[in-house]
Scaffold this motif. Structure first.
Motif, PDB file in Angstrom:
ATOM      1  N   GLY A 202      56.378 116.230  42.975  1.00 59.69           N
ATOM      2  CA  GLY A 202      56.600 115.428  44.166  1.00 59.69           C
ATOM      3  C   GLY A 202      57.523 114.255  43.895  1.00 59.69           C
ATOM      4  N   GLY A 203      57.419 113.231  44.759  1.00 56.14           N
ATOM      5  CA  GLY A 203      58.286 112.064  44.666  1.00 56.14           C
ATOM      6  C   GLY A 203      59.581 112.306  45.404  1.00 56.14           C
ATOM      7  N   GLY A 204      60.625 111.595  45.001  1.00 54.20           N
ATOM      8  CA  GLY A 204      61.910 111.907  45.568  1.00 54.20           C
ATOM      9  C   GLY A 204      62.860 110.754  45.737  1.00 54.20           C
ATOM     10  N   ILE A 205      64.092 111.084  45.944  1.00 55.08           N
ATOM     11  CA  ILE A 205      65.065 110.252  46.639  1.00 55.08           C
ATOM     12  C   ILE A 205      64.846 110.587  48.109  1.00 55.08           C
ATOM     13  N   HIS A 206      64.871 111.892  48.361  1.00 56.15           N
ATOM     14  CA  HIS A 206      64.340 112.451  49.595  1.00 56.15           C
ATOM     15  C   HIS A 206      63.033 113.126  49.184  1.00 56.15           C
ATOM     16  N   ILE A 207      62.050 113.125  50.057  1.00 59.20           N
ATOM     17  CA  ILE A 207      60.728 113.642  49.698  1.00 59.20           C
ATOM     18  C   ILE A 207      60.834 115.087  49.235  1.00 59.20           C
ATOM     19  N   THR A 208      60.181 115.382  48.107  1.00 61.84           N
ATOM     20  CA  THR A 208      60.302 116.704  47.503  1.00 61.84           C
ATOM     21  C   THR A 208      58.939 117.246  47.076  1.00 61.84           C
ATOM     22  N   GLY A 209      58.870 118.552  46.924  1.00 61.47           N
ATOM     23  CA  GLY A 209      57.694 119.201  46.354  1.00 61.47           C
ATOM     24  C   GLY A 209      57.972 119.725  44.959  1.00 61.47           C
ATOM     25  N   LYS A 210      59.162 119.431  44.432  1.00 59.70           N
ATOM     26  CA  LYS A 210      59.556 119.986  43.139  1.00 59.70           C
ATOM     27  C   LYS A 210      58.612 119.572  42.025  1.00 59.70           C
ATOM     28  N   THR A 211      58.312 120.535  41.177  1.00 56.49           N
ATOM     29  CA  THR A 211      57.419 120.337  40.039  1.00 56.49           C
ATOM     30  C   THR A 211      58.150 120.710  38.759  1.00 56.49           C
ATOM     31  N   GLU A 212      57.988 119.883  37.723  1.00 57.30           N
ATOM     32  CA  GLU A 212      58.614 120.157  36.436  1.00 57.30           C
ATOM     33  C   GLU A 212      57.586 120.035  35.315  1.00 57.30           C
ATOM     34  N   LYS A 213      57.752 120.887  34.307  1.00 57.23           N
ATOM     35  CA  LYS A 213      56.820 120.988  33.187  1.00 57.23           C
ATOM     36  C   LYS A 213      57.515 120.536  31.903  1.00 57.23           C
ATOM     37  N   TRP A 214      56.874 119.639  31.157  1.00 56.78           N
ATOM     38  CA  TRP A 214      57.429 119.070  29.927  1.00 56.78           C
ATOM     39  C   TRP A 214      56.747 119.692  28.710  1.00 56.78           C
ATOM     40  N   ASN A 215      57.541 120.148  27.741  1.00 54.65           N
ATOM     41  CA  ASN A 215      56.985 120.806  26.556  1.00 54.65           C
ATOM     42  C   ASN A 215      57.126 119.972  25.289  1.00 54.65           C
ATOM     43  N   GLY A 216      57.481 118.696  25.464  1.00 54.59           N
ATOM     44  CA  GLY A 216      57.686 117.824  24.318  1.00 54.59           C
ATOM     45  C   GLY A 216      59.140 117.638  23.976  1.00 54.59           C
ATOM     46  N   THR A 217      60.000 118.496  24.547  1.00 52.96           N
ATOM     47  CA  THR A 217      61.437 118.439  24.279  1.00 52.96           C
ATOM     48  C   THR A 217      62.264 118.402  25.553  1.00 52.96           C
ATOM     49  N   THR A 227      52.894 121.124  49.810  1.00 54.45           N
ATOM     50  CA  THR A 227      53.310 120.078  50.737  1.00 54.45           C
ATOM     51  C   THR A 227      54.164 119.051  50.003  1.00 54.45           C
ATOM     52  N   ALA A 228      55.456 118.971  50.328  1.00 50.98           N
ATOM     53  CA  ALA A 228      56.345 117.971  49.741  1.00 50.98           C
ATOM     54  C   ALA A 228      55.873 116.580  50.140  1.00 50.98           C
ATOM     55  N   ARG A 229      55.873 115.658  49.186  1.00 51.49           N
ATOM     56  CA  ARG A 229      55.450 114.283  49.492  1.00 51.49           C
ATOM     57  C   ARG A 229      55.870 113.320  48.398  1.00 51.49           C
ATOM     58  N   ASN A 230      55.864 112.061  48.755  1.00 52.36           N
ATOM     59  CA  ASN A 230      56.271 110.974  47.876  1.00 52.36           C
ATOM     60  C   ASN A 230      55.086 110.027  47.689  1.00 52.36           C
ATOM     61  N   GLU A 231      55.146 109.207  46.637  1.00 55.68           N
ATOM     62  CA  GLU A 231      54.145 108.155  46.419  1.00 55.68           C
ATOM     63  C   GLU A 231      52.732 108.719  46.334  1.00 55.68           C
ATOM     64  N   LEU A 232      52.602 109.870  45.654  1.00 59.84           N
ATOM     65  CA  LEU A 232      51.323 110.530  45.462  1.00 59.84           C
ATOM     66  C   LEU A 232      50.779 110.201  44.074  1.00 59.84           C
ATOM     67  N   PRO A 251      52.998 111.593  57.889  1.00 55.98           N
ATOM     68  CA  PRO A 251      52.389 110.278  57.613  1.00 55.98           C
ATOM     69  C   PRO A 251      51.679 110.273  56.275  1.00 55.98           C
ATOM     70  N   VAL A 252      50.826 109.242  56.033  1.00 59.91           N
ATOM     71  CA  VAL A 252      50.047 109.233  54.801  1.00 59.91           C
ATOM     72  C   VAL A 252      49.171 110.486  54.780  1.00 59.91           C
ATOM     73  N   SER A 253      48.981 111.027  53.590  1.00 58.89           N
ATOM     74  CA  SER A 253      48.359 112.350  53.446  1.00 58.89           C
ATOM     75  C   SER A 253      46.976 112.260  52.822  1.00 58.89           C
ATOM     76  N   THR A 254      46.105 113.199  53.217  1.00 61.34           N
ATOM     77  CA  THR A 254      44.798 113.379  52.577  1.00 61.34           C
ATOM     78  C   THR A 254      44.796 114.623  51.694  1.00 61.34           C
ATOM     79  N   LYS A 255      45.908 115.331  51.657  1.00 63.36           N
ATOM     80  CA  LYS A 255      45.932 116.663  51.025  1.00 63.36           C
ATOM     81  C   LYS A 255      45.742 116.592  49.509  1.00 63.36           C
ATOM     82  N   THR A 256      44.988 117.565  49.003  1.00 66.97           N
ATOM     83  CA  THR A 256      44.762 117.753  47.579  1.00 66.97           C
ATOM     84  C   THR A 256      45.166 119.168  47.200  1.00 66.97           C
ATOM     85  N   GLU A 257      45.871 119.297  46.083  1.00 63.84           N
ATOM     86  CA  GLU A 257      46.244 120.633  45.577  1.00 63.84           C
ATOM     87  C   GLU A 257      45.868 120.732  44.103  1.00 63.84           C
TER      88      GLU A 257
END
Length: 257
Positions: A202-217, A227-232, A251-257
């Motif tokens: 999530g997050g964004g410059i524009h609100i996004t649902g993008k997810t990224e995975k970090w492997n240490g490198t 659900t795309a959202r910012n400030e989560l 608006p502000v969200s109650t959603k949990t994933e």
């Protein structure tokens, strides 16, 4: 998608695991001290923070019975509180008051970094905060989880330098080192995991649902949030099992994933 929060909000933080998590603080038009616990299927309201606030950080790899909440809110923005499973207790303040900061670690060994375009890092030993080495890139609105199980290891990614940044830095207990950037620059993503196995979503410059995975490198794009959202906020101790909750769609969200 699973059970919704009782109170929709943005700019809060969280801790714990996917079957046992905690969310605290946030804003739904006003700063709130609301605290909720997650049992794997539903959220339950618990004792409020002593100081209602948003844009705070926490010892995000703590548990539902032992967590730290620091910074955020209104001046002096140095407040620090400890959670024992039923109530919050005020402890020693941050040296530098700020909001929109990042945090990580556990209740007795935490890390607070960045916020309001500063690079300042502070380490918590269970009693007091000590200033340590600064981030290489000063920023705010960065991840709401530090990606570290102690104050000896952490990960700071994203945020607003300004502008929104993809910069990622790794903490080894004494200094920050720039490592591989996010694929998508963004402010205020949610986070879970550790310094070597993290998840940013999530997050964004524009609100996004993008997810990224970090492997240490490096970071790899994986499946988007529903659900795309910012400030989560997020919780979870690995990059293979996580929770994402709240934020603004709008608006502000109650959603949990």
């Amino acid at each position: 998608e699973v059970g919704d929060l009782n109170s929709g909000r943005q700019n809060m933080t969280g801790s714990g695991t996917t079957p046992a998590a905690l969310i605290f603080g946030g804003n739904d038009g006003s700063n709130r001290g609301y605290t909720e616990t997650w049992n794997g299927s539903a959220w339950t309201e618990a004792g409020d923070l002593n100081t209602a606030r948003s844009d705070l950080a926490g010892a995000t790899n703590g548990t539902t019975t032992a967590t730290l909440a620091f910074g955020g809110g209104t001046n002096p923005k140095t407040q620090n509180e400890s959670w024992n499973g039923s109530a919050w207790t005020e402890l020693g303040d941050l040296n530098t008051g700020r909001q929109n900061l990042g945090g990580g670690g556990v209740q007795t060994a935490a890390l607070a970094f960045a916020g309001e375009t500063v690079a300042i890092t502070e380490s918590w030993d269970g009693t007091s905060w000590t200033e340590v080495a600064d981030l290489a890139t000063a920023r705010y609105d960065l991840n709401t989880g530090g990606g570290g199980a102690t104050n000896k290891a952490g990960l700071a990614f994203g945020g607003n330098a300004p502008p929104a940044t993809a910069v990622t830095e790794s903490w080894d207990g004494s200094s920050w080192t720039e490592v591989g950037d996010l694929n998508t620059a963004r402010r205020y993503p949610g986070a879970a995991g550790t310094s070597t196995a993290a998840l940013g979503f999530g997050g964004g410059i524009h609100i996004t649902g993008k997810t990224e995975k970090w492997n240490g490198t490096n970071w790899t794009e994986v499946n988007d949030l529903n659900t795309a959202r910012n400030e989560l906020a997020g919780a979870g101790e690995t990059n293979t099992e996580a929770l994402a909750f709240g934020g603004i769609e709008p608006p502000v969200s109650t959603k949990t994933e």
